[in-house]
Motif scaffolding. Structure first.
Motif, PDB file in Angstrom:
ATOM      1  N   GLU A 293       0.827  -1.206   0.000  1.00 45.65           N
ATOM      2  CA  GLU A 293       0.000   0.000   0.000  1.00 45.65           C
ATOM      3  C   GLU A 293       0.864   1.260   0.000  1.00 45.65           C
ATOM      4  N   GLY A 294       1.956   1.205  -0.778  1.00 42.25           N
ATOM      5  CA  GLY A 294       2.805   2.365  -0.971  1.00 42.25           C
ATOM      6  C   GLY A 294       3.784   2.641   0.153  1.00 42.25           C
ATOM      7  N   ARG A 295       3.881   1.754   1.150  1.00 36.20           N
ATOM      8  CA  ARG A 295       4.755   1.975   2.306  1.00 36.20           C
ATOM      9  C   ARG A 295       5.785   0.865   2.411  1.00 36.20           C
ATOM     10  N   THR A 296       7.008   1.227   2.765  1.00 38.22           N
ATOM     11  CA  THR A 296       8.116   0.275   2.833  1.00 38.22           C
ATOM     12  C   THR A 296       8.015  -0.558   4.105  1.00 38.22           C
ATOM     13  N   LYS A 297       7.933  -1.883   3.925  1.00 35.97           N
ATOM     14  CA  LYS A 297       7.748  -2.789   5.058  1.00 35.97           C
ATOM     15  C   LYS A 297       8.946  -3.709   5.297  1.00 35.97           C
ATOM     16  N   ALA A 298       9.836  -3.848   4.325  1.00 38.65           N
ATOM     17  CA  ALA A 298      11.036  -4.663   4.511  1.00 38.65           C
ATOM     18  C   ALA A 298      12.121  -4.142   3.580  1.00 38.65           C
ATOM     19  N   ILE A 299      13.365  -4.148   4.053  1.00 34.55           N
ATOM     20  CA  ILE A 299      14.514  -3.714   3.264  1.00 34.55           C
ATOM     21  C   ILE A 299      15.613  -4.758   3.389  1.00 34.55           C
ATOM     22  N   ILE A 300      16.179  -5.153   2.245  1.00 35.03           N
ATOM     23  CA  ILE A 300      17.314  -6.077   2.216  1.00 35.03           C
ATOM     24  C   ILE A 300      18.433  -5.429   1.411  1.00 35.03           C
ATOM     25  N   VAL A 301      19.622  -5.383   1.999  1.00 33.96           N
ATOM     26  CA  VAL A 301      20.794  -4.785   1.344  1.00 33.96           C
ATOM     27  C   VAL A 301      21.804  -5.876   1.039  1.00 33.96           C
ATOM     28  N   LEU A 302      22.344  -5.853  -0.182  1.00 30.41           N
ATOM     29  CA  LEU A 302      23.373  -6.795  -0.597  1.00 30.41           C
ATOM     30  C   LEU A 302      24.606  -6.040  -1.069  1.00 30.41           C
ATOM     31  N   SER A 303      25.754  -6.725  -0.982  1.00 31.77           N
ATOM     32  CA  SER A 303      26.996  -6.134  -1.465  1.00 31.77           C
ATOM     33  C   SER A 303      27.924  -7.240  -1.933  1.00 31.77           C
ATOM     34  N   ASP A 304      28.844  -6.889  -2.849  1.00 32.75           N
ATOM     35  CA  ASP A 304      29.864  -7.852  -3.267  1.00 32.75           C
ATOM     36  C   ASP A 304      31.227  -7.493  -2.692  1.00 32.75           C
ATOM     37  N   THR A 305      31.264  -6.635  -1.663  1.00 32.64           N
ATOM     38  CA  THR A 305      32.512  -6.298  -0.989  1.00 32.64           C
ATOM     39  C   THR A 305      32.732  -7.287   0.138  1.00 32.64           C
ATOM     40  N   ASN A 306      33.716  -8.148  -0.014  1.00 35.15           N
ATOM     41  CA  ASN A 306      33.978  -9.213   0.959  1.00 35.15           C
ATOM     42  C   ASN A 306      35.426  -9.164   1.419  1.00 35.15           C
ATOM     43  N   PRO A 307      35.802  -8.185   2.204  1.00 39.47           N
ATOM     44  CA  PRO A 307      37.211  -8.012   2.557  1.00 39.47           C
ATOM     45  C   PRO A 307      37.756  -9.055   3.515  1.00 39.47           C
ATOM     46  N   PHE A 308      36.904  -9.893   4.104  1.00 42.12           N
ATOM     47  CA  PHE A 308      37.394 -10.852   5.086  1.00 42.12           C
ATOM     48  C   PHE A 308      37.379 -12.280   4.550  1.00 42.12           C
ATOM     49  N   GLY A 309      37.560 -12.402   3.239  1.00 46.32           N
ATOM     50  CA  GLY A 309      37.766 -13.726   2.665  1.00 46.32           C
ATOM     51  C   GLY A 309      36.520 -14.551   2.484  1.00 46.32           C
ATOM     52  N   GLN A 310      35.359 -13.938   2.449  1.00 43.31           N
ATOM     53  CA  GLN A 310      34.145 -14.703   2.213  1.00 43.31           C
ATOM     54  C   GLN A 310      34.062 -15.100   0.745  1.00 43.31           C
ATOM     55  N   GLU A 311      33.131 -15.987   0.485  1.00 44.44           N
ATOM     56  CA  GLU A 311      32.932 -16.445  -0.881  1.00 44.44           C
ATOM     57  C   GLU A 311      32.674 -15.254  -1.792  1.00 44.44           C
ATOM     58  N   PRO A 312      33.397 -15.155  -2.917  1.00 46.59           N
ATOM     59  CA  PRO A 312      33.178 -14.012  -3.819  1.00 46.59           C
ATOM     60  C   PRO A 312      31.744 -13.987  -4.329  1.00 46.59           C
ATOM     61  N   GLY A 313      31.261 -12.797  -4.522  1.00 41.33           N
ATOM     62  CA  GLY A 313      29.914 -12.635  -5.053  1.00 41.33           C
ATOM     63  C   GLY A 313      29.074 -11.744  -4.156  1.00 41.33           C
ATOM     64  N   TRP A 314      27.808 -11.626  -4.492  1.00 41.56           N
ATOM     65  CA  TRP A 314      26.879 -10.778  -3.753  1.00 41.56           C
ATOM     66  C   TRP A 314      26.293 -11.549  -2.575  1.00 41.56           C
ATOM     67  N   LEU A 315      26.229 -10.875  -1.429  1.00 41.44           N
ATOM     68  CA  LEU A 315      25.688 -11.468  -0.208  1.00 41.44           C
ATOM     69  C   LEU A 315      24.781 -10.466   0.491  1.00 41.44           C
ATOM     70  N   VAL A 316      23.809 -10.971   1.227  1.00 38.24           N
ATOM     71  CA  VAL A 316      22.968 -10.118   2.066  1.00 38.24           C
ATOM     72  C   VAL A 316      23.784  -9.670   3.270  1.00 38.24           C
TER      73      VAL A 316
END
Length: 445
Positions: A293-316
């Motif tokens: 109904e025009g209002r934000t109820k959930a937000i999910i942010v992803l990034s592909d910056t993994n400086p601590f050796g995580q699996e390459p790619g986009w993650l939540v």
């Protein structure tokens, strides 16, 4: 939690994504032999059911459980290497930052000469890059029965298994860091402090930087909770964008990673499983929003910056949401939750009325647990909860004269409560008696 998929996911979350209240986490079927334990009232909303069908899922945010005193093993380091309680640190202002309960909840307190040596004191603690500093640090290890406080970073606060504890670390005079599910086996203060790090080796001209600095986060990923438009409080799942860490399997694109995250093994209950639009994006960051109904109820942010050796790619790496009762009802959820309505037909928060299929790893999944008003009731045709009730479940009961209509509805069923007695689910054709638990805080480890 514990089929292999659940264990692997919790391990990933613990190692890479420590939870503020981000969810939630489930316990494993493999620890079914453990005795019943107490639980907190911060449970995740689970399916109730117009048709009263227990819907099994692979993973959900765990309802934090409380073990009885002394339920975990004593740290293995004996003698002088075992720290004392909080008495010697009563005047240390850092102790107050870890005051999540009475002093008796602090089982061990000690000081590390360098915070970076945390794995010498706690050999089985998972990697915590935020502690890689030269400053001394105060450490508090809470007793096994400690209820869940908000933990550091992204990931589940986690349910304590035997020998696992909440641990609070305050480096220098800075902010506290609170970790869940820390394996305290080998806890000791007999540690030789490490030496200061050597000067960095110069990098030859033209050679690549071995540890490139990740690009800074854009301004639009700040204060996710403040960007929501909830009718009620922000749900006790999710966390703000941390400096690093990611959750779930990496994807080649933001859309792919989001789709994987919202799949059947999603660790957070409950989120819309679909209906997200891309709200913001740049080369390394993406923000998706679920709007109703025009209002934000959930937000999910992803990034592909993994400086601590995580699996390459986009993650939540960031997630905040309103209560499941505020999502688009036409969109399925990552974990099925029955949304009740009040007398006026408005959705009721899943924190107000919660119907929970019993924990399968304790053999209670044939029952449905109804949590309302500080009391716990069971729909228990198989009688698996009889040990914790005075009266049995009855599928065709008489409604007591003293029972009162709560006004709550799900489908054709209305919820009535007998003060001091049982709950009654009333439909046009029958009345079911759901016996009240003799232990309103009953839980399972």
């Amino acid at each position: 939690m514990t089929d292999p998929v659940e264990r692997e996911l919790r391990s990933l979350l613990d190692e890479r994504a420590r939870g503020d209240p981000l969810a939630g986490q489930a316990l494993a079927d493999g620890i079914a032999a453990l005795p019943p334990r107490r639980r907190s009232r911060l449970g995740t909303a689970l399916p109730a059911a117009a048709a009263f069908v227990v819907l099994a899922v692979a993973l959900a945010v765990a309802v934090p459980r409380l073990a009885g005193p002394g339920a975990g093993p004593t740290p293995s380091a004996p003698g002088s290497g075992l720290p004392d309680g909080p008495e010697a640190f009563a005047d240390d202002p850092r102790l107050g930052q870890c005051a999540f309960g009475p002093p008796s909840s602090m089982e061990f307190v000690f000081v590390m000469e360098h915070a970076r040596d945390y794995r010498a004191y706690l050999p089985n603690m998972l990697l915590s890059p935020e502690l890689d500093v030269d400053e001394p640090a105060l450490v508090v290890v809470f007793e096994q029965a400690m209820a869940q406080p908000p933990t550091t970073g992204l990931g589940p606060g986690a349910t304590n298994e035997p020998g696992h504890r909440y641990v609070c670390v305050v480096p220098g005079g800075g902010d506290r860091n609170l970790y869940g599910d820390v394996d305290i086996t080998g806890l000791t203060t007999d540690v030789v402090p490490s030496q200061a790090s050597a000067a960095p080796t110069p990098v030859e001209a033209g050679s690549p930087d071995p540890t490139p600095t990740p690009p800074p986060a854009p301004a639009w990923v700040a204060d996710l909770a403040g960007q929501l438009e909830c009718d009620g409080p922000v749900a006790n799942i999710g966390g703000e964008v941390p400096e690093a860490f990611g959750v779930g399997a990496a994807g080649a694109t933001p859309d792919e990673a989001l789709g994987s995250f919202l799949g059947p093994n999603n660790p957070f209950a409950s989120l819309p499983a679909a209906g997200y639009t891309l709200a913001e994006a740049d080369d390394h960051w993406a923000m998706y929003a679920h709007r109703f109904e025009g209002r934000t109820k959930a937000i999910i942010v992803l990034s592909d910056t993994n400086p601590f050796g995580q699996e390459p790619g986009w993650l939540v790496i960031g997630l905040r949401a309103c209560d499941a009762s505020e999502f688009d009802p036409a969109v399925p959820l990552t974990f099925p939750v029955t949304i009740w309505t009040d007398a006026s037909g408005e959705p009721v928060s899943t924190e107000t009325v919660r119907s929970v299929p019993g924990p399968g790893h304790c053999g209670w999944d044939l029952a449905i647990w109804l949590d309302i008003g500080g009391n716990l009731y069971f729909r228990d045709p198989a009688g698996v909860m009889n040990e914790w009730t005075v009266t049995p479940f009855e599928p065709d009961a008489d409604l007591p004269a003293g029972a009162a209509d709560t006004g709550y509805r799900t489908g054709e069923w209305s919820l009535w409560l007998d003060p001091g007695g049982d709950a009654y689910l009333v439909s046009p054709v029958t009345v079911e008696r759901w016996p009240r638990s003799t232990n309103p805080d009953l839980g399972c480890a």
